[in-house]
Design a protein around this motif. Structure first.
Motif, PDB file in Angstrom:
ATOM      1  N   ALA A 158     -22.327 -40.515 -48.543  1.00 30.10           N
ATOM      2  CA  ALA A 158     -23.286 -39.436 -48.281  1.00 30.10           C
ATOM      3  C   ALA A 158     -24.483 -39.953 -47.489  1.00 30.10           C
ATOM      4  O   ALA A 158     -24.976 -39.273 -46.572  1.00 30.10           O
ATOM      5  CB  ALA A 158     -23.744 -38.817 -49.600  1.00 30.10           C
ATOM      6  N   ILE A 159     -24.966 -41.144 -47.831  1.00 34.49           N
ATOM      7  CA  ILE A 159     -26.090 -41.717 -47.082  1.00 34.49           C
ATOM      8  C   ILE A 159     -25.690 -41.992 -45.640  1.00 34.49           C
ATOM      9  O   ILE A 159     -26.450 -41.700 -44.694  1.00 34.49           O
ATOM     10  CB  ILE A 159     -26.573 -43.013 -47.764  1.00 34.49           C
TER      11      ILE A 159
ATOM     12  N   LYS B  74     -25.769 -29.695 -34.137  1.00 30.53           N
ATOM     13  CA  LYS B  74     -26.097 -30.204 -35.465  1.00 30.53           C
ATOM     14  C   LYS B  74     -25.779 -29.196 -36.566  1.00 30.53           C
ATOM     15  O   LYS B  74     -25.279 -29.556 -37.633  1.00 30.53           O
ATOM     16  CB  LYS B  74     -27.587 -30.565 -35.525  1.00 30.53           C
ATOM     17  N   THR B  75     -26.074 -27.925 -36.312  1.00 28.85           N
ATOM     18  CA  THR B  75     -25.850 -26.902 -37.336  1.00 28.85           C
ATOM     19  C   THR B  75     -24.376 -26.797 -37.698  1.00 28.85           C
ATOM     20  O   THR B  75     -24.017 -26.649 -38.876  1.00 28.85           O
ATOM     21  CB  THR B  75     -26.370 -25.542 -36.844  1.00 28.85           C
ATOM     22  N   VAL B  76     -23.506 -26.894 -36.696  1.00 25.70           N
ATOM     23  CA  VAL B  76     -22.068 -26.806 -36.947  1.00 25.70           C
ATOM     24  C   VAL B  76     -21.612 -27.973 -37.809  1.00 25.70           C
ATOM     25  O   VAL B  76     -20.844 -27.804 -38.767  1.00 25.70           O
ATOM     26  CB  VAL B  76     -21.295 -26.759 -35.614  1.00 25.70           C
ATOM     27  N   TRP B  77     -22.071 -29.181 -37.491  1.00 22.40           N
ATOM     28  CA  TRP B  77     -21.687 -30.343 -38.268  1.00 22.40           C
ATOM     29  C   TRP B  77     -22.189 -30.249 -39.706  1.00 22.40           C
ATOM     30  O   TRP B  77     -21.486 -30.619 -40.652  1.00 22.40           O
ATOM     31  CB  TRP B  77     -22.223 -31.614 -37.614  1.00 22.40           C
TER      32      TRP B  77
ATOM     33  N   PHE C 123     -32.571 -48.496 -40.076  1.00 20.58           N
ATOM     34  CA  PHE C 123     -31.965 -47.868 -41.246  1.00 20.58           C
ATOM     35  C   PHE C 123     -32.296 -48.630 -42.526  1.00 20.58           C
ATOM     36  O   PHE C 123     -32.694 -48.042 -43.538  1.00 20.58           O
ATOM     37  CB  PHE C 123     -30.450 -47.776 -41.055  1.00 20.58           C
ATOM     38  N   PHE C 124     -32.145 -49.958 -42.476  1.00 21.56           N
ATOM     39  CA  PHE C 124     -32.371 -50.760 -43.686  1.00 21.56           C
ATOM     40  C   PHE C 124     -33.853 -51.020 -43.947  1.00 21.56           C
ATOM     41  O   PHE C 124     -34.234 -51.256 -45.105  1.00 21.56           O
ATOM     42  CB  PHE C 124     -31.623 -52.096 -43.569  1.00 21.56           C
TER      43      PHE C 124
ATOM     44  N   TRP D 203     -27.205 -40.154 -42.339  1.00 16.78           N
ATOM     45  CA  TRP D 203     -27.825 -40.960 -41.278  1.00 16.78           C
ATOM     46  C   TRP D 203     -27.253 -40.584 -39.920  1.00 16.78           C
ATOM     47  O   TRP D 203     -27.980 -40.498 -38.928  1.00 16.78           O
ATOM     48  CB  TRP D 203     -27.602 -42.432 -41.577  1.00 16.78           C
ATOM     49  N   MET D 204     -25.948 -40.334 -39.874  1.00 16.85           N
ATOM     50  CA  MET D 204     -25.327 -39.913 -38.611  1.00 16.85           C
ATOM     51  C   MET D 204     -25.818 -38.521 -38.194  1.00 16.85           C
ATOM     52  O   MET D 204     -26.091 -38.269 -37.016  1.00 16.85           O
ATOM     53  CB  MET D 204     -23.804 -39.905 -38.763  1.00 16.85           C
TER      54      MET D 204
END
Length: 317
Positions: free
Chosen positions: A96-97, A110-113, A210-211, A101-102
């Motif tokens: 999920a993380i 973006k909305t479709v994804w 990210f980290f 992040w992707m």
């Protein structure tokens, strides 16, 4: 006139003092009706010899708990529950993380994804379980067919204990990963963009951002998701029950969870609501203990990471 003004002032003070409690009272009323009352009533049933047909019997104290703890099937269900919980919750949070992040990157549509990620969550659990039970069928399932095409022997998804846990955990991950992804995505979008800009100036690439920026900012959300995943994972029922046609957790109860064992005690041959309520309370206590441990562990990790971040910032200054 003076008394009217005094009354209005007094009414205004009462409004300021008590109106906040009135605003939040619906939550506590609903919680008392659908949460607290069943919990207390289950505790009352667990200390009585209570049967489905005969109703309330004699007071037996903790005898139902003692009887349950002497049953090998209770410990078998406990092992199965923890195995499925670990196989589902840990990969689920990590995946999920990563997906969040992707999705937080500059992607097209973006909305479709995001809608696509959430679709498995809105599908009925029974439908998901029926579909995956066919995919993981031992003889004619699609998974074993694909494995046979690449030279791997068929896996007994229903016969083998660990394989059945993996199959059920896959169902859970398919349904809940998207839900947790959107929670993480909302938390990521709340991270100030200035932190990423400063990281870019310092020469950090996307993985270093990210980290160093994203993960430390997700600490409160991560604690919330881990605790809710723990509560949901230890109460899993729909997926293992619908994994085969009998709904008993396998011929040897190799994937029977605690909630399925509870159901079998209450509505099976024993029809003992007292023992079923005892299992429910034992499960409740297990969830409380593990939830508190998760909260302590994640809080400790987050506080240590916070101190390290402060130390690094001071060194940079």
């Amino acid at each position: 006139m003076h008394s009217t003004t005094t009354w209005r002032q007094r009414l205004s003070r009462w409004d300021v003092r008590f109106s906040p409690y009135l605003y939040i009272s619906p939550f506590f009323i609903v919680f008392a009706v659908v949460g607290l009352y069943p919990l207390v009533y289950t505790a009352w049933v667990s200390v009585h010899d209570w049967h489905l047909i005969g109703g309330q019997g004699d007071f037996v104290g903790l005898q139902n708990f003692a009887d349950v703890l002497q049953q090998p099937r209770f410990y078998n269900a406990l092992r199965n529950t923890f195995s499925i919980f670990l196989l589902s919750s840990v990969p689920q949070v990590i995946l999920a993380i990563f997906i969040a992040w992707m999705l937080d990157a500059n992607l097209r549509a973006k909305t479709v994804w995001r809608m696509g990620v959430l679709l498995p969550y809105v599908v009925a659990p029974v439908a998901v379980s029926l579909i995956f039970s066919k995919l993981f069928a031992d003889d004619s399932g699609l998974i074993n067919t694909v494995l046979g095409q690449i030279g791997i022997n068929p896996i007994g998804w229903h016969a083998d204990s660990f394989a059945s846990h993996v199959a059920i955990a896959t169902m859970v991950n398919f349904r809940w990963t998207g839900y947790n992804t959107l929670i993480f995505l909302a938390a990521m979008q709340a991270v100030p963009r200035e932190l990423y800009e400063a990281a870019v100036v310092d020469g950090a690439n996307r993985f270093q951002q990210f980290f160093s920026v994203t993960l430390p900012s997700l600490r409160p959300t991560l604690i919330f998701v881990i605790i809710t995943s723990t509560i949901g994972g230890l109460q899993i029922f729909d997926e293992p029950r619908m994994f085969d046609q009998l709904g008993q957790g396998g011929a040897d109860r190799q994937w029977q969870t605690l909630t399925m064992y509870l159901y079998e005690l209450g509505w099976g041959p024993q029809r003992s609501f007292g023992r079923a309520s005892a299992v429910a309370w034992l499960l409740f206590l297990i969830i409380i203990v593990i939830g508190m441990f998760n909260f302590w562990l994640t809080s400790r990790i987050s506080s240590s990471e916070g101190r390290r971040a402060k130390t690094r910032s001071k060194e940079l200054v």
